[in-house]
Design a protein around this motif. Structure first.
Motif, short mmCIF file in Angstrom:
data_model
loop_
_atom_site.label_atom_id
_atom_site.label_comp_id
_atom_site.label_asym_id
_atom_site.label_seq_id
_atom_site.Cartn_x
_atom_site.Cartn_y
_atom_site.Cartn_z
N THR A 10 -45.63 -15.47 39.63
CA THR A 10 -46.17 -14.88 40.85
C THR A 10 -45.36 -15.26 42.09
OG1 THR A 10 -47.74 -16.73 41.01
CG2 THR A 10 -48.51 -14.72 39.94
N GLU A 11 -44.72 -16.42 42.06
CA GLU A 11 -43.89 -16.81 43.20
C GLU A 11 -42.68 -15.88 43.33
OE1 GLU A 11 -42.80 -20.88 42.94
OE2 GLU A 11 -44.87 -21.62 43.13
N ARG A 12 -42.06 -15.56 42.21
CA ARG A 12 -40.92 -14.64 42.24
C ARG A 12 -41.36 -13.26 42.67
NH1 ARG A 12 -36.21 -14.49 43.56
NH2 ARG A 12 -36.00 -16.51 42.51
N MET A 13 -42.52 -12.82 42.23
CA MET A 13 -43.03 -11.51 42.64
C MET A 13 -43.29 -11.47 44.14
SD MET A 13 -45.66 -10.58 39.57
CE MET A 13 -45.09 -10.56 37.86
N THR A 14 -43.81 -12.56 44.69
CA THR A 14 -44.04 -12.63 46.14
C THR A 14 -42.72 -12.52 46.89
OG1 THR A 14 -46.01 -14.00 45.83
CG2 THR A 14 -44.97 -14.06 47.99
N VAL A 15 -41.70 -13.22 46.41
CA VAL A 15 -40.37 -13.14 47.04
C VAL A 15 -39.84 -11.71 46.98
CG1 VAL A 15 -37.97 -13.89 46.84
CG2 VAL A 15 -39.81 -15.55 46.61
N ASN A 16 -40.05 -11.04 45.85
CA ASN A 16 -39.58 -9.66 45.71
C ASN A 16 -40.26 -8.74 46.72
OD1 ASN A 16 -37.96 -10.44 43.58
ND2 ASN A 16 -39.39 -9.77 42.00
N LEU A 17 -41.55 -8.94 46.94
CA LEU A 17 -42.26 -8.10 47.91
C LEU A 17 -41.81 -8.40 49.34
CD1 LEU A 17 -45.92 -8.00 46.52
CD2 LEU A 17 -44.16 -6.23 46.38
N LEU A 18 -41.60 -9.67 49.64
CA LEU A 18 -41.16 -10.03 50.99
C LEU A 18 -39.76 -9.51 51.29
CD1 LEU A 18 -42.47 -13.72 51.21
CD2 LEU A 18 -43.34 -11.73 52.46
N ALA A 19 -38.99 -9.20 50.25
CA ALA A 19 -37.65 -8.65 50.44
C ALA A 19 -37.69 -7.17 50.79
CB ALA A 19 -36.81 -8.86 49.18
N GLN A 20 -38.85 -6.53 50.65
CA GLN A 20 -38.96 -5.11 51.00
C GLN A 20 -38.85 -4.96 52.52
OE1 GLN A 20 -39.32 -2.49 48.65
NE2 GLN A 20 -38.74 -4.23 47.35
N TRP A 45 -40.13 -3.11 54.71
CA TRP A 45 -41.32 -2.72 55.47
C TRP A 45 -42.42 -3.78 55.44
CZ3 TRP A 45 -45.78 -2.45 52.55
CH2 TRP A 45 -45.62 -2.38 51.17
N VAL A 46 -42.21 -4.88 54.70
CA VAL A 46 -43.26 -5.88 54.49
C VAL A 46 -43.15 -7.02 55.50
CG1 VAL A 46 -44.18 -7.59 52.87
CG2 VAL A 46 -43.49 -5.33 52.05
N ALA A 47 -44.29 -7.35 56.12
CA ALA A 47 -44.35 -8.49 57.04
C ALA A 47 -44.85 -9.73 56.32
CB ALA A 47 -45.25 -8.17 58.22
N ALA A 48 -45.84 -9.58 55.45
CA ALA A 48 -46.40 -10.70 54.69
C ALA A 48 -46.86 -10.18 53.34
CB ALA A 48 -47.57 -11.34 55.44
N ALA A 49 -46.77 -11.06 52.33
CA ALA A 49 -47.16 -10.65 50.97
C ALA A 49 -47.51 -11.87 50.14
CB ALA A 49 -46.02 -9.87 50.30
N SER A 50 -48.35 -11.64 49.14
CA SER A 50 -48.69 -12.68 48.17
C SER A 50 -49.12 -12.01 46.88
CB SER A 50 -49.80 -13.60 48.69
OG SER A 50 -51.02 -12.88 48.83
N VAL A 51 -48.88 -12.68 45.76
CA VAL A 51 -49.26 -12.18 44.44
C VAL A 51 -49.99 -13.29 43.70
CG1 VAL A 51 -48.46 -11.21 42.26
CG2 VAL A 51 -47.26 -10.65 44.37
N LYS A 52 -51.10 -12.96 43.08
CA LYS A 52 -51.86 -13.94 42.31
C LYS A 52 -52.50 -13.26 41.11
CE LYS A 52 -55.96 -13.42 45.24
NZ LYS A 52 -56.91 -14.12 46.14
N VAL A 53 -52.88 -14.08 40.14
CA VAL A 53 -53.56 -13.58 38.94
C VAL A 53 -55.03 -13.94 39.05
CG1 VAL A 53 -53.76 -13.75 36.43
CG2 VAL A 53 -51.51 -13.77 37.50
N ARG A 54 -55.87 -12.94 38.87
CA ARG A 54 -57.31 -13.18 38.81
C ARG A 54 -57.71 -13.04 37.34
NH1 ARG A 54 -60.18 -9.33 42.55
NH2 ARG A 54 -59.29 -10.71 44.12
N VAL A 74 -53.36 -9.28 41.41
CA VAL A 74 -53.74 -8.94 42.78
C VAL A 74 -52.51 -9.08 43.68
CG1 VAL A 74 -55.27 -9.45 44.71
CG2 VAL A 74 -56.07 -9.77 42.37
N MET A 75 -52.13 -7.98 44.32
CA MET A 75 -51.00 -7.98 45.25
C MET A 75 -51.53 -7.70 46.66
SD MET A 75 -48.02 -5.96 43.13
CE MET A 75 -49.01 -4.48 42.94
#
Length: 286
Positions: free
Chosen positions: A106-116, A118-127, A133-134
């Protein structure tokens, strides 16, 4: 005589028996004792066999766990506001439905989203057990890009945030009419250089205090010149603004306009065009 012969025969038998015992040793009634090296080998091999069996059991259990349906991504939830569709956002994060939740980074996925862009903030977690949950927050819009009949909101990075809503819900932002490219870039994609977008957004905010008039519209002409239409009616022609060097020269041209504002009333409606392509030779067209 007979007794003497029997005694001699018995003595001969006893002699032969004693000779055999000296040659072969006594007859053993129990099993022979194993060599020491064989005992040591058994002590070494038995733990290895037990360890290998334990490893096999663990691997089988792990493979079974990875294939359990409730330990795979079965649902994807998006929190916040995404300019991309759920499937596109999932691909941008680097995940897919059906992937094992145990192996998700999930940490790598968060980094991938923050590299977009158009993204200001992002986080990814497993429920648990099977929901990914993105959460994403887009950058605010700073500019409206109009190409042909399409009007799109741009972030400061130049990325498209989506079409301009018909019912305004945000504070007004300036419009850039691009007469060179007729098609839009699409949500999430960079439609304008970031340095040009940031410069125009900052210029729009600073214009009233610096020059006494506001920006009505920016325009990139068919030849690539950047023009600023003011609330007083006049147009400032800053020349080409296509390359990084040309975009970087905008600051010097605005300084020339500031110097002109100290001499000329820029609120006057009699001015038609201000040519700033060469900041050392500013020309006014009444």
């Amino acid at each position: 005589m007979v007794e003497e012969i029997a005694r001699q025969a018995a003595a001969r038998r006893a002699a032969r028996l004693a000779s055999r015992q000296r040659l072969f040793g006594r007859v053993r009634l129990s099993a022979p004792k194993l060599p020491r090296w064989l005992d040591a080998w058994r002590e070494l091999v038995l733990p290895l066999r037990l360890g290998s069996l334990a490893v096999v059991v663990v691997l089988v259990a792990a493979l079974a766990a990875f294939n359990l349906p409730w330990l795979k991504v079965q649902r994807v939830e998006v929190e916040g506001s995404s300019v991309l569709a759920r499937s596109q956002l999932l691909a941008a994060a680097g995940a897919r439905v059906g992937e094992s939740t145990i192996m998700l980074n999930t940490e790598r996925m968060t980094v991938n989203l923050l590299a977009q862009p158009w993204v200001a903030a992002a986080s990814v977690k497993v429920r648990w057990p099977g929901t990914l949950v993105m959460s994403v927050t887009p950058l605010p819009p700073v500019l409206i890009l109009q190409r042909g009949g399409r009007r799109e909101l741009l972030a400061v990075s130049g990325a498209v945030l989506g079409p301009v809503p018909q019912t305004p819900t945000l504070s007004p932002v300036p419009t850039l009419v691009d007469q060179i490219q007729g098609a839009g870039a699409g949500p999430g994609r960079v439609a304008l250089p970031a340095n040009l977008t940031a410069a125009l957004a900052a210029l729009s905010h600073a214009f009233p205090a610096a020059y006494g008039v506001s920006v009505v519209q920016f325009l990139i002409s068919p030849v690539g010149s950047l023009e600023i239409k003011s609330s007083a009616g006049w147009v400032a022609d800053l020349g080409p603004a296509l390359t990084n060097a040309q975009i970087g020269s905008i600051g010097a041209k605005l300084e020339a306009l500031r110097a002109l504002a100290a001499k000329v009333n820029l609120k006057s409606t009699t001015i038609k065009t201000i040519y700033l392509e060469d900041p050392s030779q500013v020309v006014l067209s009444p």
